[in-house]
Write a protein that holds these residues in place. Sequence first.
Motif, PDB file in Angstrom:
ATOM      1  N   THR A 132     -27.794   3.086 -42.590  1.00 60.10           N
ATOM      2  CA  THR A 132     -29.597   2.801 -41.435  1.00 60.10           C
ATOM      3  C   THR A 132     -28.595   3.925 -40.445  1.00 60.10           C
ATOM      4  O   THR A 132     -27.959   4.630 -40.349  1.00 60.10           O
ATOM      5  CB  THR A 132     -29.969   1.576 -40.995  1.00 60.10           C
ATOM      6  N   SER A 133     -30.063   4.159 -39.811  1.00 61.60           N
ATOM      7  CA  SER A 133     -29.455   5.253 -39.226  1.00 61.60           C
ATOM      8  C   SER A 133     -29.149   5.071 -37.721  1.00 61.60           C
ATOM      9  O   SER A 133     -28.443   5.168 -36.529  1.00 61.60           O
ATOM     10  CB  SER A 133     -31.080   6.091 -38.738  1.00 61.60           C
ATOM     11  N   ASP A 134     -29.730   3.295 -37.126  1.00 57.04           N
ATOM     12  CA  ASP A 134     -28.746   2.583 -36.696  1.00 57.04           C
ATOM     13  C   ASP A 134     -27.958   2.400 -36.525  1.00 57.04           C
ATOM     14  O   ASP A 134     -26.579   2.808 -35.761  1.00 57.04           O
ATOM     15  CB  ASP A 134     -29.627   1.287 -36.604  1.00 57.04           C
ATOM     16  N   MET A 135     -27.396   2.508 -37.854  1.00 60.27           N
ATOM     17  CA  MET A 135     -26.166   2.133 -38.183  1.00 60.27           C
ATOM     18  C   MET A 135     -24.759   3.315 -37.772  1.00 60.27           C
ATOM     19  O   MET A 135     -23.710   3.347 -36.841  1.00 60.27           O
ATOM     20  CB  MET A 135     -25.158   1.382 -39.459  1.00 60.27           C
ATOM     21  N   LYS A 136     -25.530   4.207 -37.894  1.00 64.89           N
ATOM     22  CA  LYS A 136     -25.231   5.981 -37.777  1.00 64.89           C
ATOM     23  C   LYS A 136     -24.839   6.131 -36.092  1.00 64.89           C
ATOM     24  O   LYS A 136     -24.271   7.132 -35.665  1.00 64.89           O
ATOM     25  CB  LYS A 136     -26.020   7.261 -38.644  1.00 64.89           C
TER      26      LYS A 136
END
Length: 59
Positions: free
Chosen positions: A45-49
């Motif tokens: 997810t973009s959150d994780m990135k």
Amino acid sequence: MKQVLCEQVGFSCDYVIDGETDEDVMRKAIEHIWEYHAIKPEEMTSDMKAKIKEKIQTL
Ligand SMILES: [Zn+2]
């Protein structure tokens, strides 16, 4: 040198990801998480990135 600890990203893992630049660390982190934690780059997810990027430290 730049580094991020895998556990800072939220895994219970003591792997240290290091590299010359943020981009380098990011690329290796994505590879590591794929190989060791079975999360494919396209499933990340973009959150994780964003979290990885936020936690990268300069040594
Ligand atoms: Zn890990």
